[in-house]
Design a protein around this motif. Structure first.
Motif, mmCIF file in Angstrom:
data_model
loop_
_atom_site.group_PDB
_atom_site.id
_atom_site.type_symbol
_atom_site.label_atom_id
_atom_site.label_comp_id
_atom_site.label_asym_id
_atom_site.label_seq_id
_atom_site.Cartn_x
_atom_site.Cartn_y
_atom_site.Cartn_z
ATOM 1 N N ARG A 223 0.604 -0.857 -0.088
ATOM 2 C CA ARG A 223 -0.212 0.360 0.183
ATOM 3 C C ARG A 223 0.904 1.330 -0.429
ATOM 4 N NH1 ARG A 223 -3.141 -1.396 4.023
ATOM 5 N NH2 ARG A 223 -4.258 -3.860 3.104
ATOM 6 N N PRO A 224 1.332 1.341 0.925
ATOM 7 C CA PRO A 224 2.795 2.653 1.240
ATOM 8 C C PRO A 224 3.563 2.430 -0.622
ATOM 9 C CG PRO A 224 3.856 1.472 2.764
ATOM 10 C CD PRO A 224 2.229 0.401 2.444
ATOM 11 N N TRP A 225 3.926 1.457 -1.155
ATOM 12 C CA TRP A 225 4.965 1.297 -1.748
ATOM 13 C C TRP A 225 3.713 1.905 -3.300
ATOM 14 C CZ3 TRP A 225 4.213 -0.742 -6.821
ATOM 15 C CH2 TRP A 225 4.614 -0.878 -7.643
ATOM 16 N N ALA A 226 2.141 1.959 -3.078
ATOM 17 C CA ALA A 226 1.351 1.783 -4.705
ATOM 18 C C ALA A 226 1.738 3.898 -4.510
ATOM 19 C CB ALA A 226 0.587 1.146 -4.748
ATOM 20 N N GLY A 227 1.264 4.167 -3.358
ATOM 21 C CA GLY A 227 1.123 4.816 -2.536
ATOM 22 C C GLY A 227 2.325 5.893 -3.416
ATOM 23 N N CYS A 228 3.679 5.666 -3.249
ATOM 24 C CA CYS A 228 4.622 6.432 -3.900
ATOM 25 C C CYS A 228 5.283 5.838 -4.605
ATOM 26 C CB CYS A 228 6.184 5.038 -2.997
ATOM 27 S SG CYS A 228 7.628 6.231 -3.454
ATOM 28 N N VAL A 229 4.707 5.682 -5.819
ATOM 29 C CA VAL A 229 4.904 4.804 -7.122
ATOM 30 C C VAL A 229 3.467 6.158 -7.619
ATOM 31 C CG1 VAL A 229 5.910 3.302 -7.745
ATOM 32 C CG2 VAL A 229 3.572 2.985 -7.598
ATOM 33 N N ARG A 230 2.751 6.197 -6.859
ATOM 34 C CA ARG A 230 1.190 6.956 -7.727
ATOM 35 C C ARG A 230 2.091 8.950 -7.718
ATOM 36 N NH1 ARG A 230 -4.323 4.896 -7.725
ATOM 37 N NH2 ARG A 230 -3.411 3.358 -6.680
ATOM 38 N N GLN A 231 2.405 9.045 -6.529
ATOM 39 C CA GLN A 231 3.520 9.969 -6.692
ATOM 40 C C GLN A 231 4.027 10.857 -8.120
ATOM 41 O OE1 GLN A 231 5.234 10.835 -2.939
ATOM 42 N NE2 GLN A 231 2.497 11.300 -1.859
ATOM 43 N N ARG A 232 4.924 9.617 -8.177
ATOM 44 C CA ARG A 232 5.817 9.288 -9.645
ATOM 45 C C ARG A 232 5.443 9.207 -11.351
ATOM 46 N NH1 ARG A 232 11.200 8.886 -7.491
ATOM 47 N NH2 ARG A 232 11.835 8.703 -5.465
ATOM 48 N N GLY A 233 3.136 9.219 -10.933
ATOM 49 C CA GLY A 233 2.989 9.213 -12.002
ATOM 50 C C GLY A 233 2.604 7.909 -12.349
ATOM 51 N N PHE A 234 2.755 6.767 -12.020
ATOM 52 C CA PHE A 234 2.203 5.390 -12.510
ATOM 53 C C PHE A 234 1.023 5.396 -11.588
ATOM 54 C CE2 PHE A 234 6.878 5.852 -12.951
ATOM 55 C CZ PHE A 234 7.114 5.658 -14.376
ATOM 56 N N THR A 235 0.324 4.461 -11.846
ATOM 57 C CA THR A 235 -1.087 4.745 -10.966
ATOM 58 C C THR A 235 -1.502 3.184 -11.242
ATOM 59 O OG1 THR A 235 -2.502 4.727 -13.150
ATOM 60 C CG2 THR A 235 -2.082 6.410 -11.247
#
Lengths: 315, 184
Positions: A223-235
């Motif tokens: 979950r936190p990992w997905a939040g981090c990559v989302r911030q970098r533009g990868f949903t």
């Protein structure tokens, strides 16, 4: 056709019906005996029934250097066997270290990700090396008859004889003939037992990965990992989805995604994954300790023979 | 006359019974022979339709396959039966599995897909530093993975035991493959 209408004509048809009925009875029986044998040979039996007697020789796996010698000796013995039968074989060199790294859960090496993305360049490089490999070129240049003979001499004429029931499920099989089998028989002695135990142990890798990916701790760490990559533009929700999303983005897109994956993994996912991988690995080693011990014992026993083969080559 | 009629009626009944006998026997045919059973109507209609039946023995498959110019084999049915493809190289998408050194039945290697079809597989590769073949559930090297070393084979995924490392059952799920260093 000529005997149609005569009394004798009915006999073959009746026999055919008998065969069909026999099959109808026999096939389900065969199927049930296979399924019946299954649990006993894998997950149900190992830990509980055999645990009380401690292993007399709790030898671990052979060292990396010994493994290198085993691989080298097997290559030399295989080549000698092929040469004896009139074929040529070239020994290769160990692949580069970067190619030996794999990231079954998440890429967590930022430097590697910058260089290789998700590793599509390495797959392509291996493909090029395969095509230019002297063995591949030699075999491709043989006539179809000679090529068939080469493969039969190397891998065995008939793919039968060796069998391993894998912890993950299926039955893996191979020929007990051919130069590969001959080389392994000379090194390990009991080829059937070595095949069985080494395939079971190798299969534990996939089983371990499956358990890690199904572990609630892995899901929680995502979950936190997905939040981090989302911030970098990868949903995406998982590393697997990220890999799938770069399918058409080209080389730069692949590297950008892999670097984001690796950076975000530093915040906990990488550590969680390593811990889970170690824990499930230990549990599986304990559950299949008989096969692990058998594989280790046969490999330790083979090291002196392998060393002799390698030393003889150097002289 | 009456007697003759009775005999004729009796004969007709007997004929009806005899004609019914084979039909009565057909439900006893086993399920696994389903593909063969389905082929029967076409035969009765007299059409010369080509029907692929699974090969009966592994030896048949071994001979046919070894003669071809490819080294990792995937077959539609168990025990190397049905349609097949063979590759000496990689195929990143079995929807269109063609490419260099690809061969197989009915032009496999052009526009002929083999995606989610394989039920038995065999690595009859050449000796190599990269003679292990890795199969994936997804195209372009994504998804769950399974690996076969040179010489190894899985003969029947329909049994339901073999699975990819993400837990996906193996039957009819392979979508790509590539060669690599080793399976361990």
């Amino acid at each position: 056709m000529r005997v149609r209408g005569t009394p004798g004509a009915r006999r073959p048809r009746r026999r055919a019906v008998v065969v069909i009925v026999t099959l109808a009875v026999a096939l389900p029986l065969a199927a049930s005996s296979i399924t019946g044998a299954w649990p006993g040979s894998t997950s149900a039996a190992p830990p509980s029934t055999v645990a009380p007697s401690p292993d007399p020789a709790p030898a671990g796996p052979v060292t990396a250097e010994d493994r290198r010698i085993l691989v080298r000796a097997e290559s030399l013995l295989t080549r000698d066997c092929m040469t004896r039968d009139g074929f040529q074989l070239w020994l290769g060199t160990p692949p580069p270290a970067d190619e030996l790294l794999s990231f079954p859960y998440v890429v967590d090496d930022i430097a590697w990700a910058r260089k290789h993305g998700f590793g599509s360049d390495l797959v392509a490089a291996v493909d090029v090396r395969r095509r230019t490999d002297p063995n591949q070129r030699y075999v491709s240049g043989l006539s179809p008859e000679r090529r068939e003979a080469f493969l039969a001499t190397l891998n065995g004429a008939r793919p039968e004889g060796l069998e391993a029931r894998l912890p993950s499920g299926g039955v893996m099989r191979r020929s007990a003939e051919g130069c590969t089998s001959e080389a392994q028989r000379r090194l390990y002695g009991d080829l059937a037992e070595w095949y069985r135990s080494s395939k079971v142990v190798a299969d534990l890798t996939g089983l371990r990965q499956r358990r890690v990916l199904a572990d609630p701790a892995w899901t929680a760490a995502l979950r936190p990992w997905a939040g981090c990559v989302r911030q970098r533009g990868f949903t995406v929700d998982t590393p697997e989805q990220l890999r799938q999303s770069v399918g058409t983005r080209g080389r730069a897109g692949e590297i950008a995604a892999a670097v984001a994956e690796a950076r975000c993994a530093q915040d906990g996912l990488a550590a969680t994954t390593r811990a889970l991988d170690a824990r499930h690995g230990d549990e599986l080693t304990a559950a299949y300790h008989q096969e692990v011990a058998a594989r280790n014992r046969l490999e330790h026993g083979a090291v002196p023979r392998a060393r002799a083969v390698v030393d003889a080559e150097h002289e | 006359m009456r007697r003759i009629h009775l005999v004729m009626a009796g004969g007709a009944m007997l004929a009806a019974l005899l004609a019914g006998a084979p039909a009565a026997a057909s439900p006893a045919q086993p399920g696994p022979a389903g593909s063969a059973h389905q082929a029967a109507p076409a035969d009765r209609d007299g059409r010369a339709e080509r029907v692929d039946l699974p090969r009966s023995t592994p030896q048949d498959g071994a001979r046919a396959a070894a003669a071809a110019d490819g080294y990792f084999y995937a077959y539609e049915h168990a025990w190397w039966g049905g349609r097949w493809c063979a590759w000496a190289g990689n195929a990143s998408n079995w929807v269109n599995p063609g490419g260099a050194a690809t061969t197989g039945q009915w032009g496999c290697g052009g526009d002929y897909g083999f995606d989610n079809i394989a039920t038995s597989v065999w690595n009859n590769g050449v000796y190599h530093d990269y003679d292990a073949v890795r199969m994936r559930t997804g195209a372009f090297l994504t998804g769950g993975s399974m690996c076969l070393s040179r010489g190894d084979y899985w003969a029947d995924f329909t049994l339901g035991y073999q699975a990819f490392d993400d837990g996906t059952p193996a039957d009819n799920q392979i979508s790509s493959h590539y060669w690599g260093v080793s399976c361990s």
